[in-house]
Scaffold this motif. Structure first.
Motif, PDB file in Angstrom:
ATOM      1  N   PHE A   1       8.427  11.258 -22.635  1.00 44.05           N
ATOM      2  CA  PHE A   1       8.481  11.762 -24.004  1.00 44.05           C
ATOM      3  C   PHE A   1       8.118  13.246 -24.023  1.00 44.05           C
ATOM      4  CE2 PHE A   1       6.175  12.424 -28.060  1.00 44.05           C
ATOM      5  CZ  PHE A   1       7.133  12.031 -28.977  1.00 44.05           C
ATOM      6  N   ILE A   2       7.036  13.588 -23.350  1.00 42.18           N
ATOM      7  CA  ILE A   2       6.588  14.987 -23.272  1.00 42.18           C
ATOM      8  C   ILE A   2       7.651  15.838 -22.581  1.00 42.18           C
ATOM      9  CG2 ILE A   2       4.898  16.524 -22.183  1.00 42.18           C
ATOM     10  CD1 ILE A   2       2.849  14.167 -22.582  1.00 42.18           C
ATOM     11  N   GLU A   3       8.165  15.341 -21.472  1.00 43.64           N
ATOM     12  CA  GLU A   3       9.181  16.073 -20.710  1.00 43.64           C
ATOM     13  C   GLU A   3      10.432  16.337 -21.544  1.00 43.64           C
ATOM     14  OE1 GLU A   3      11.903  14.866 -16.988  1.00 43.64           O
ATOM     15  OE2 GLU A   3       9.740  14.762 -16.594  1.00 43.64           O
TER      16      GLU A   3
ATOM     17  N   LEU B   1       3.616  16.877 -31.413  1.00 42.33           N
ATOM     18  CA  LEU B   1       3.957  15.646 -30.698  1.00 42.33           C
ATOM     19  C   LEU B   1       3.519  15.701 -29.235  1.00 42.33           C
ATOM     20  CD1 LEU B   1       7.525  14.792 -32.076  1.00 42.33           C
ATOM     21  CD2 LEU B   1       5.346  13.695 -32.651  1.00 42.33           C
ATOM     22  N   ILE B   2       3.740  16.834 -28.599  1.00 44.43           N
ATOM     23  CA  ILE B   2       3.350  16.981 -27.191  1.00 44.43           C
ATOM     24  C   ILE B   2       1.835  16.859 -27.051  1.00 44.43           C
ATOM     25  CG2 ILE B   2       3.194  18.641 -25.280  1.00 44.43           C
ATOM     26  CD1 ILE B   2       6.045  19.601 -26.158  1.00 44.43           C
ATOM     27  N   ASN B   3       1.085  17.526 -27.914  1.00 46.12           N
ATOM     28  CA  ASN B   3      -0.382  17.448 -27.845  1.00 46.12           C
ATOM     29  C   ASN B   3      -0.873  16.025 -28.099  1.00 46.12           C
ATOM     30  OD1 ASN B   3      -0.709  20.170 -27.232  1.00 46.12           O
ATOM     31  ND2 ASN B   3      -0.825  20.754 -29.379  1.00 46.12           N
TER      32      ASN B   3
ATOM     33  N   LYS C   1      11.703  20.095 -22.639  1.00 42.92           N
ATOM     34  CA  LYS C   1      13.036  20.562 -22.255  1.00 42.92           C
ATOM     35  C   LYS C   1      13.967  20.706 -23.460  1.00 42.92           C
ATOM     36  CE  LYS C   1      13.240  18.558 -17.629  1.00 42.92           C
ATOM     37  NZ  LYS C   1      13.973  17.574 -16.804  1.00 42.92           N
ATOM     38  N   LYS C   2      13.481  20.319 -24.636  1.00 42.70           N
ATOM     39  CA  LYS C   2      14.258  20.347 -25.882  1.00 42.70           C
ATOM     40  C   LYS C   2      15.517  19.465 -25.793  1.00 42.70           C
ATOM     41  CE  LYS C   2      12.592  24.905 -27.317  1.00 42.70           C
ATOM     42  NZ  LYS C   2      11.251  24.574 -27.082  1.00 42.70           N
ATOM     43  N   GLU C   3      15.388  18.347 -25.071  1.00 44.57           N
ATOM     44  CA  GLU C   3      16.488  17.406 -24.941  1.00 44.57           C
ATOM     45  C   GLU C   3      16.440  16.310 -26.000  1.00 44.57           C
ATOM     46  OE1 GLU C   3      16.729  16.065 -20.905  1.00 44.57           O
ATOM     47  OE2 GLU C   3      17.112  18.087 -20.163  1.00 44.57           O
TER      48      GLU C   3
END
Length: 171
Positions: free
Chosen positions: A106-108, A135-137, A112-114
Motif C-alpha cells: 500500500f505504501i509502495e 495515508l502513508i504515515n 510511486k503514485k500508482e
C-alpha cells in the motif's frame, strides 16, 4: 455496409444493457471491522472512503455512469482486480505477516503514485499529495504496531525454549 455495421454496434450496446455484471454490494460492517482493528482515524477514513473502498472492499458506491454498459463491465473487472491485490473486507482473515505485507505494498503504491489508477482519477480526481502523505504515515504507524505485537510473541517463545533447554540440561 456502414449502416449494417452501425446497426450491429447499436444492437450489441442495447443487448449489453441487459447483461449486467454482479454488483459489489456487501455490508459496510466488514469495512468497520478494518477501521477499528487497523486504527483508522477520522481523517484517514475520509481519504479511504473517497479513494480506496470502492475497489478494495466488498462495498462499492455506484455512480450513475456505472449503470451503463460497457462501463459497468469494465468497472466490475477493475473492482475484482483491486480486491485480489488488497481487500479491506478480508483484513480479519489476514495473518499479521500478510497484513504487514499488504500495508507495505500500500505504501509502495502510494509512493510511486500508482494508486489510485489513472482511469479512476479521470472521473474522481487525483489523490492529493497531503492526503497521500496522511495515508502513508498512517500505514507506517500501523505496520509498527503490527511489528510490536509480533516481537513479544517471539521473545516469549525464545524464553520458553530457553527454559525448556535449561530444564533438559539439569535433568
Amino acid at each position: 455496409m456502414f449502416k449494417n455495421l452501425l446497426f450491429l454496434l447499436v444492437l450489441v450496446l442495447v443487448i449489453s444493457q441487459f447483461l449486467r455484471p454482479d454488483k459489489n454490494e456487501s455490508s459496510y460492517l466488514s469495512i468497520t471491522n478494518f477501521e477499528e482493528n487497523a486504527g483508522v482515524t477520522g481523517e484517514v477514513k475520509t481519504i479511504l472512503e473517497n479513494n480506496c473502498y470502492d475497489c478494495h472492499s466488498t462495498f462499492t458506491r455506484y455512480p450513475w455512469y456505472m449503470q451503463v454498459s460497457p462501463i459497468s463491465h469494465w468497472m466490475a473487472y477493475q473492482i475484482e482486480e483491486g480486491k485480489e491485490h488488497f481487500n479491506i473486507s478480508d483484513w480479519e482473515s489476514y495473518t499479521i505477516k500478510q497484513k504487514d505485507h499488504k500495508l507495505e505494498e500500500f505504501i509502495e503504491e502510494l509512493e510511486k503514485k500508482e494508486m489510485p489508477l489513472k482511469p479512476y482519477t479521470w472521473v474522481h480526481g487525483e489523490l492529493s499529495l497531503p492526503d497521500s502523505e496522511v495515508l502513508i504515515n498512517w500505514a507506517k504507524k500501523t505496520r509498527e504496531k503490527l511489528t510490536d505485537t509480533i516481537t513479544p510473541k517471539i521473545t516469549d517463545t525464545l524464553a520458553q525454549e530457553s527454559l525448556q533447554l535449561n530444564k533438559d540440561t539439569i535433568q
